[in-house]
Scaffold this motif. Structure first.
Motif, PDB file in Angstrom:
ATOM      1  N   ALA A 114       0.829  -1.210   0.000  1.00 52.91           N
ATOM      2  CA  ALA A 114       0.000   0.000   0.000  1.00 52.91           C
ATOM      3  C   ALA A 114       0.859   1.254   0.000  1.00 52.91           C
ATOM      4  O   ALA A 114       0.465   2.281  -0.567  1.00 52.91           O
ATOM      5  CB  ALA A 114      -0.919   0.005   1.214  1.00 52.91           C
ATOM      6  N   SER A 115       2.035   1.172   0.586  1.00 50.29           N
ATOM      7  CA  SER A 115       2.910   2.353   0.610  1.00 50.29           C
ATOM      8  C   SER A 115       3.518   2.627  -0.759  1.00 50.29           C
ATOM      9  O   SER A 115       3.997   3.732  -1.008  1.00 50.29           O
ATOM     10  CB  SER A 115       4.018   2.179   1.647  1.00 50.29           C
ATOM     11  OG  SER A 115       4.943   1.190   1.221  1.00 50.29           O
ATOM     12  N   GLN A 116       3.507   1.643  -1.651  1.00 55.21           N
ATOM     13  CA  GLN A 116       4.092   1.822  -2.972  1.00 55.21           C
ATOM     14  C   GLN A 116       3.069   2.235  -4.030  1.00 55.21           C
ATOM     15  O   GLN A 116       3.434   2.496  -5.167  1.00 55.21           O
ATOM     16  CB  GLN A 116       4.781   0.525  -3.418  1.00 55.21           C
ATOM     17  CG  GLN A 116       5.848   0.033  -2.462  1.00 55.21           C
ATOM     18  CD  GLN A 116       6.958   1.041  -2.239  1.00 55.21           C
ATOM     19  OE1 GLN A 116       7.469   1.611  -3.190  1.00 55.21           O
ATOM     20  NE2 GLN A 116       7.306   1.271  -0.981  1.00 55.21           N
ATOM     21  N   LEU A 117       1.787   2.269  -3.667  1.00 51.38           N
ATOM     22  CA  LEU A 117       0.743   2.608  -4.625  1.00 51.38           C
ATOM     23  C   LEU A 117       0.663   4.112  -4.845  1.00 51.38           C
ATOM     24  O   LEU A 117       0.980   4.907  -3.956  1.00 51.38           O
ATOM     25  CB  LEU A 117      -0.611   2.100  -4.116  1.00 51.38           C
ATOM     26  CG  LEU A 117      -0.775   0.590  -4.002  1.00 51.38           C
ATOM     27  CD1 LEU A 117      -2.109   0.269  -3.361  1.00 51.38           C
ATOM     28  CD2 LEU A 117      -0.671  -0.061  -5.364  1.00 51.38           C
TER      29      LEU A 117
ATOM     30  N   SER B 152      -4.117   6.393   3.971  1.00 55.17           N
ATOM     31  CA  SER B 152      -4.330   6.385   5.415  1.00 55.17           C
ATOM     32  C   SER B 152      -5.257   5.242   5.816  1.00 55.17           C
ATOM     33  O   SER B 152      -5.006   4.538   6.800  1.00 55.17           O
ATOM     34  CB  SER B 152      -4.906   7.717   5.869  1.00 55.17           C
ATOM     35  OG  SER B 152      -5.180   7.688   7.244  1.00 55.17           O
ATOM     36  N   PHE B 153      -6.315   5.049   5.048  1.00 58.27           N
ATOM     37  CA  PHE B 153      -7.257   3.968   5.346  1.00 58.27           C
ATOM     38  C   PHE B 153      -6.565   2.611   5.229  1.00 58.27           C
ATOM     39  O   PHE B 153      -6.664   1.774   6.145  1.00 58.27           O
ATOM     40  CB  PHE B 153      -8.454   4.043   4.389  1.00 58.27           C
ATOM     41  CG  PHE B 153      -9.387   2.887   4.521  1.00 58.27           C
ATOM     42  CD1 PHE B 153     -10.235   2.785   5.611  1.00 58.27           C
ATOM     43  CD2 PHE B 153      -9.404   1.888   3.566  1.00 58.27           C
ATOM     44  CE1 PHE B 153     -11.090   1.710   5.747  1.00 58.27           C
ATOM     45  CE2 PHE B 153     -10.256   0.811   3.689  1.00 58.27           C
ATOM     46  CZ  PHE B 153     -11.098   0.715   4.785  1.00 58.27           C
TER      47      PHE B 153
ATOM     48  N   VAL C 262      -1.923  -2.182   9.316  1.00 60.45           N
ATOM     49  CA  VAL C 262      -1.093  -2.136  10.525  1.00 60.45           C
ATOM     50  C   VAL C 262      -1.860  -2.637  11.743  1.00 60.45           C
ATOM     51  O   VAL C 262      -1.332  -3.393  12.549  1.00 60.45           O
ATOM     52  CB  VAL C 262      -0.549  -0.711  10.754  1.00 60.45           C
ATOM     53  CG1 VAL C 262       0.070  -0.573  12.125  1.00 60.45           C
ATOM     54  CG2 VAL C 262       0.462  -0.368   9.692  1.00 60.45           C
ATOM     55  N   LEU C 263      -3.116  -2.232  11.861  1.00 58.54           N
ATOM     56  CA  LEU C 263      -3.921  -2.687  12.990  1.00 58.54           C
ATOM     57  C   LEU C 263      -4.057  -4.207  12.983  1.00 58.54           C
ATOM     58  O   LEU C 263      -3.883  -4.862  14.020  1.00 58.54           O
ATOM     59  CB  LEU C 263      -5.307  -2.037  12.957  1.00 58.54           C
ATOM     60  CG  LEU C 263      -6.279  -2.493  14.030  1.00 58.54           C
ATOM     61  CD1 LEU C 263      -5.807  -2.024  15.398  1.00 58.54           C
ATOM     62  CD2 LEU C 263      -7.664  -1.999  13.747  1.00 58.54           C
ATOM     63  N   THR C 264      -4.342  -4.766  11.822  1.00 54.16           N
ATOM     64  CA  THR C 264      -4.511  -6.217  11.733  1.00 54.16           C
ATOM     65  C   THR C 264      -3.198  -6.936  12.026  1.00 54.16           C
ATOM     66  O   THR C 264      -3.182  -7.930  12.759  1.00 54.16           O
ATOM     67  CB  THR C 264      -5.041  -6.602  10.346  1.00 54.16           C
ATOM     68  OG1 THR C 264      -6.208  -5.832  10.065  1.00 54.16           O
ATOM     69  CG2 THR C 264      -5.397  -8.065  10.288  1.00 54.16           C
ATOM     70  N   ALA C 265      -2.097  -6.453  11.466  1.00 55.46           N
ATOM     71  CA  ALA C 265      -0.802  -7.090  11.713  1.00 55.46           C
ATOM     72  C   ALA C 265      -0.394  -6.976  13.183  1.00 55.46           C
ATOM     73  O   ALA C 265       0.156  -7.919  13.750  1.00 55.46           O
ATOM     74  CB  ALA C 265       0.266  -6.477  10.822  1.00 55.46           C
ATOM     75  N   CYS C 266      -0.704  -5.841  13.792  1.00 62.93           N
ATOM     76  CA  CYS C 266      -0.334  -5.642  15.195  1.00 62.93           C
ATOM     77  C   CYS C 266      -1.206  -6.451  16.155  1.00 62.93           C
ATOM     78  O   CYS C 266      -0.803  -6.683  17.295  1.00 62.93           O
ATOM     79  CB  CYS C 266      -0.397  -4.166  15.555  1.00 62.93           C
ATOM     80  SG  CYS C 266       0.953  -3.217  14.843  1.00 62.93           S
ATOM     81  N   VAL C 267      -2.365  -6.850  15.723  1.00 63.02           N
ATOM     82  CA  VAL C 267      -3.195  -7.732  16.539  1.00 63.02           C
ATOM     83  C   VAL C 267      -2.777  -9.186  16.330  1.00 63.02           C
ATOM     84  O   VAL C 267      -2.701  -9.970  17.281  1.00 63.02           O
ATOM     85  CB  VAL C 267      -4.695  -7.532  16.207  1.00 63.02           C
ATOM     86  CG1 VAL C 267      -5.543  -8.629  16.796  1.00 63.02           C
ATOM     87  CG2 VAL C 267      -5.162  -6.178  16.698  1.00 63.02           C
ATOM     88  N   LEU C 268      -2.483  -9.545  15.082  1.00 64.41           N
ATOM     89  CA  LEU C 268      -2.162 -10.935  14.776  1.00 64.41           C
ATOM     90  C   LEU C 268      -0.779 -11.366  15.256  1.00 64.41           C
ATOM     91  O   LEU C 268      -0.586 -12.520  15.634  1.00 64.41           O
ATOM     92  CB  LEU C 268      -2.283 -11.181  13.271  1.00 64.41           C
ATOM     93  CG  LEU C 268      -3.699 -11.170  12.703  1.00 64.41           C
ATOM     94  CD1 LEU C 268      -3.660 -11.312  11.195  1.00 64.41           C
ATOM     95  CD2 LEU C 268      -4.531 -12.272  13.321  1.00 64.41           C
ATOM     96  N   ALA C 269       0.200 -10.461  15.248  1.00 68.12           N
ATOM     97  CA  ALA C 269       1.567 -10.843  15.645  1.00 68.12           C
ATOM     98  C   ALA C 269       1.645 -11.303  17.105  1.00 68.12           C
ATOM     99  O   ALA C 269       2.168 -12.392  17.374  1.00 68.12           O
ATOM    100  CB  ALA C 269       2.532  -9.701  15.364  1.00 68.12           C
TER     101      ALA C 269
END
Length: 103
Positions: free
Chosen positions: A31-34, A42-43, A49-56
């Motif tokens: 998403a940062s490269q799009l 931002s969305f 990030v929220l999903t990765a930070c919950v799953l890790a």
């Protein structure tokens, strides 16, 4: 009368959770490269990030439980812990190099 100990599935659950976490980290990088508007970025950034930070941490927790459970796959738990830990170690090393270069 001893009943057989049932198998637990924390190892496979931690591996699947770790794979999803790494997938969302990759989606964040993608998403940062799009070439998109700041609002869309931002969305996408917030969701990934929220999903990765919950799953890790969930993958780490499941991996640790699977590692110490009696009838669970220790190999899958170790692979999941390594899969979740690798991106954070890479980012840590990059941070150390950037701090060393700035001094």
């Amino acid at each position: 009368m001893n009943s057989p100990v049932k198998n637990t599935y924390f190892g496979i659950a931690s591996l699947l959770t770790a794979l999803l976490s790494v997938l969302f980290l990759g989606a964040n990088f993608g998403a940062s490269q799009l070439n998109i508007t700041p609002e869309t970025f931002s969305f996408l950034n917030n969701i990934t990030v929220l999903t990765a930070c919950v799953l890790a941490p969930l993958a780490v927790l499941l991996g640790m439980v699977g590692l110490f459970k009696r009838n669970d796959s220790k190999l899958l738990s170790v692979i999941a812990l390594a899969l979740v830990g690798a991106p954070f170690l890479i980012l840590f090393v990059q941070m150390i190099f950037s701090i060393a270069k700035s001094n």
